[in-house]
Motif scaffolding. Structure first.
Motif, PDB file in Angstrom:
ATOM      1  N   ILE A 108       0.810  -1.270  -0.071  1.00 33.08           N
ATOM      2  CA  ILE A 108      -0.091   0.015  -0.028  1.00 33.08           C
ATOM      3  C   ILE A 108       0.999   1.246   0.007  1.00 33.08           C
ATOM      4  O   ILE A 108       0.517   2.276  -0.734  1.00 33.08           O
ATOM      5  CB  ILE A 108      -0.983  -0.065   1.114  1.00 33.08           C
ATOM      6  N   VAL A 109       1.740   0.983   0.811  1.00 29.17           N
ATOM      7  CA  VAL A 109       2.943   2.427   0.897  1.00 29.17           C
ATOM      8  C   VAL A 109       3.557   2.571  -0.575  1.00 29.17           C
ATOM      9  O   VAL A 109       3.707   3.623  -1.138  1.00 29.17           O
ATOM     10  CB  VAL A 109       3.911   2.377   1.758  1.00 29.17           C
ATOM     11  N   THR A 110       4.139   1.469  -1.001  1.00 27.88           N
ATOM     12  CA  THR A 110       4.741   1.527  -2.392  1.00 27.88           C
ATOM     13  C   THR A 110       3.763   2.073  -3.444  1.00 27.88           C
ATOM     14  O   THR A 110       3.858   2.867  -4.165  1.00 27.88           O
ATOM     15  CB  THR A 110       5.360   0.231  -2.974  1.00 27.88           C
ATOM     16  N   GLY A 111       2.540   1.814  -3.380  1.00 26.15           N
ATOM     17  CA  GLY A 111       1.407   2.299  -4.337  1.00 26.15           C
ATOM     18  C   GLY A 111       1.002   3.682  -4.242  1.00 26.15           C
ATOM     19  O   GLY A 111       1.173   4.196  -5.242  1.00 26.15           O
ATOM     20  N   ILE A 112       0.945   4.005  -2.985  1.00 20.69           N
ATOM     21  CA  ILE A 112       0.661   5.515  -2.946  1.00 20.69           C
ATOM     22  C   ILE A 112       1.955   6.253  -3.136  1.00 20.69           C
ATOM     23  O   ILE A 112       1.568   7.269  -3.746  1.00 20.69           O
ATOM     24  CB  ILE A 112      -0.112   5.845  -1.378  1.00 20.69           C
ATOM     25  N   SER A 113       2.917   5.775  -2.858  1.00 21.61           N
ATOM     26  CA  SER A 113       4.219   6.661  -3.008  1.00 21.61           C
ATOM     27  C   SER A 113       4.375   7.050  -4.659  1.00 21.61           C
ATOM     28  O   SER A 113       4.621   7.721  -5.244  1.00 21.61           O
ATOM     29  CB  SER A 113       5.522   5.972  -2.673  1.00 21.61           C
ATOM     30  N   LEU A 114       4.031   5.763  -5.298  1.00 25.90           N
ATOM     31  CA  LEU A 114       4.009   5.917  -6.927  1.00 25.90           C
ATOM     32  C   LEU A 114       2.989   6.833  -7.598  1.00 25.90           C
ATOM     33  O   LEU A 114       3.157   7.523  -8.430  1.00 25.90           O
ATOM     34  CB  LEU A 114       4.128   4.465  -7.690  1.00 25.90           C
ATOM     35  N   MET A 115       1.880   6.616  -6.645  1.00 20.10           N
ATOM     36  CA  MET A 115       0.713   7.380  -7.186  1.00 20.10           C
ATOM     37  C   MET A 115       0.731   8.858  -6.881  1.00 20.10           C
ATOM     38  O   MET A 115       0.738   9.675  -7.823  1.00 20.10           O
ATOM     39  CB  MET A 115      -0.477   6.921  -6.218  1.00 20.10           C
ATOM     40  N   LEU A 116       1.608   9.412  -5.772  1.00 22.96           N
ATOM     41  CA  LEU A 116       1.897  10.798  -5.521  1.00 22.96           C
ATOM     42  C   LEU A 116       2.862  11.290  -6.594  1.00 22.96           C
ATOM     43  O   LEU A 116       2.687  12.184  -7.093  1.00 22.96           O
ATOM     44  CB  LEU A 116       2.524  10.709  -4.063  1.00 22.96           C
TER      45      LEU A 116
END
Lengths: 264, 274
Positions: A108-116
């Protein structure tokens, strides 16, 4: 007596682990649309599945992303692993540490970091952003599976090739690559399955209108699952099984590396 | 030497990639997490974890993750003992059978449990056919724990099996020769020797359980919010990236703590299934 008890225990855990698979397979042949009743055997859902354009598009997108991302990850990862082998310990360990981040961090953190990242630099969310994200989390799997092969490689072979007049590129394709090939291949297969399986990172990096299988299932779960999905999941289960048998029968550098698995 | 330099240059694409897609994104999380909508520095996003609705979801996530980890361990340890005791030629295959379900799409497996656990689902049909009391656990925290155990159990089995199967048989024989009964051998020899595997298994079950939003969404009926659900909603529904990032920083602190514990106990990487 204890032996029987042990077998029963192992059997019960297996039953627990495989029950959902059997359920999906049985439901894919169920003529009744209800999940609770058996309405007789049918291949209707498979037939419908193959004629469902939207669904086929989703399958195609998923496969394209898995294929392209694992090929790119293999190229970048293999080349990086070769270079890392020649680095001094500090640089290598730093780079390995960075490589471990996507594997150890929560998806989830990897996902949101890429989303940002994509938001900040105003990327258009869609196929490309999913692809870039998948390459990112696939590279570590390639590096980790190629690394042991490179360590085992005899550096004299490469040097001998150079002494005999081969250019570095020629020596790489004729000497180094055949030597590390099993590692590259198992890295590729691992990256491919990781990409097929990913939901969380895709969920945050996909745009409207583009779906992979995982995100499609997630959307369907909220609205009600069509039995076509059971048919598709049965087909996937069989493909995964075949893929894994391939991975496990291929000679690999180190048996332990094959267990390079982490997926939530 | 010249060729070595050339080879080192080959790492450039990956280094650039890692900076662009691993390091910078992480910096972004901290940047958004530590600023407000206007871009001014604030720690309000991080401290908002203390708000009752956020704290409750973190507490529930920690609790459910803890329960699932303990149950996974209790289920997996005997299994790992049994599997490593089976001295067959094909022990690779046995492990393979137990971790195979892990490669099946995570959502499909969870979806299947939804089908099985539903009030009028397969399990209840079988139970009522046998005139047994039916289960009503779908959309409760119990179903979420169930889903977590199911999805992450292989992560516990694998590292435990790896350490236990590597214990030297001579050590066990020595314990027996010195008069230890099976229970003593288990608790005073095998258990201490398998600590690296236990620690590694705990992290590998605890972190994904703590951070999941899929299991809770699918089996908890979207009414039970874990910290993962809160973060996911801040990003995909409320578009409050600052708050979502701030809460992610809190989540990362817990992940880092469990990573540190793992590295301290698992120096030799014996239980490493990664």
């Amino acid at each position: 007596m204890t032996k029987i008890l042990k077998r029963i225990y192992a059997g019960l855990i297996l039953l627990f682990l495989y029950a959902p698979m059997f359920t999906l397979i049985v439901l894919s042949f169920n003529a009744s649309k209800s999940r609770a009743k058996w309405g007789g055997f049918t291949l209707n859902w498979y037939h419908k599945l193959f004629h469902d354009r939207a669904m086929m598009q989703v399958v195609l997108t998923t496969l394209m992303i898995a294929l392209i991302s694992s090929v790119v990850a293999c190229i970048i990862g293999t080349v990086a692993a070769l270079a890392m082998d020649k680095m001094n310990a500090i640089t290598r360990n730093t780079l390995m540490g960075v490589t471990n981040i996507p594997m150890l961090n929560a998806d989830i953190v990897t996902g949101i970091s890429l989303m940002l990242l994509f938001l900040f630099f105003r990327f258009k969310f869609g196929f490309t952003t999913i692809l870039l994200s998948h390459i990112t989390f696939n590279i570590p799997y390639v590096i980790l599976s190629v690394m042991p092969r490179i360590k085992k490689m005899n550096p004299s072979n490469y040097e001998a090739a150079l002494d005999l007049g081969a250019t570095p590129i020629y020596a790489f394709f004729k000497v180094v690559l055949p030597d590390i090939w099993p590692g590259v291949l198992s890295g590729f297969l691992m990256a491919f399955t990781m990409s097929l399986d990913d939901f969380i990172i895709t969920h945050f990096t996909k745009g409207a209108g583009v779906d992979t299988l995982s995100t499609k299932i997630y959307a369907q779960v909220k609205k009600g699952i069509s039995p076509e999905m059971y048919a598709l999941s049965t087909l996937i289960f069989i493909s995964v099984l075949v893929l894994l048998i391939l991975i496990n029968t291929l000679p690999s550098g180190n048996k332990k590396d094959e267990k390079v698995v982490k997926k939530a | 030497m010249k060729s070595n330099k050339f080879i080192k240059l080959l790492s450039a694409p990956y280094i650039i990639w890692a900076i662009a897609f691993i390091i910078i994104p992480l910096i972004m999380v901290f940047y958004y997490g530590l600023t407000d909508k206007t871009g001014a520095f604030t720690i309000a996003n991080v401290t908002s974890i203390a708000k009752p609705e956020h704290f409750k979801s973190l507490y529930l996530a920690l609790l459910l993750a803890l329960i699932s980890t303990v149950i996974c361990m209790l289920l997996a340890y005997p299994l790992a003992l049994i599997l490593s005791g089976m001295k067959t030629k094909n022990d690779h295959l046995i492990v393979f059978i137990f971790i195979l379900p892990m490669w099946m799409n995570f959502l499909l497996r969870t979806m299947a449990w939804q089908t099985l656990l539903e009030n009028d689902g397969v399990i209840n049909n079988i139970l009522s056919f046998l005139h047994l009391p039916t289960l009503h656990i779908i959309n409760t925290p119990a179903a979420i724990v169930f889903g977590m155990i199911y999805n992450f159990l292989p992560f516990m089995i694998l590292p435990l099996y790896n350490v236990i199967s590597k214990i030297d048989v001579n050590v066990l024989n020595a314990a027996r020769d010195l008069g230890a009964n099976p229970a003593q051998t288990l608790f005073r020899v095998i258990l201490p020797l398998s600590v690296p595997g236990i620690i590694s298994g705990i992290t590998m079950v605890f972190v994904p359980s703590l951070t999941t939003f899929v299991v809770s969404e699918m089996l908890g009926g979207s009414k039970i919010l874990l910290i993962g659900n809160v973060i996911e909603q801040e990003f995909t529904q409320n578009s409050n990236w600052n708050l979502g990032s701030g809460l992610s920083i809190v989540l990362m602190i817990f992940i880092i703590i469990s990573m540190v514990i793992t590295t301290v106990y698992d120096k030799e990487g014996e239980g490493n299934a990664l």
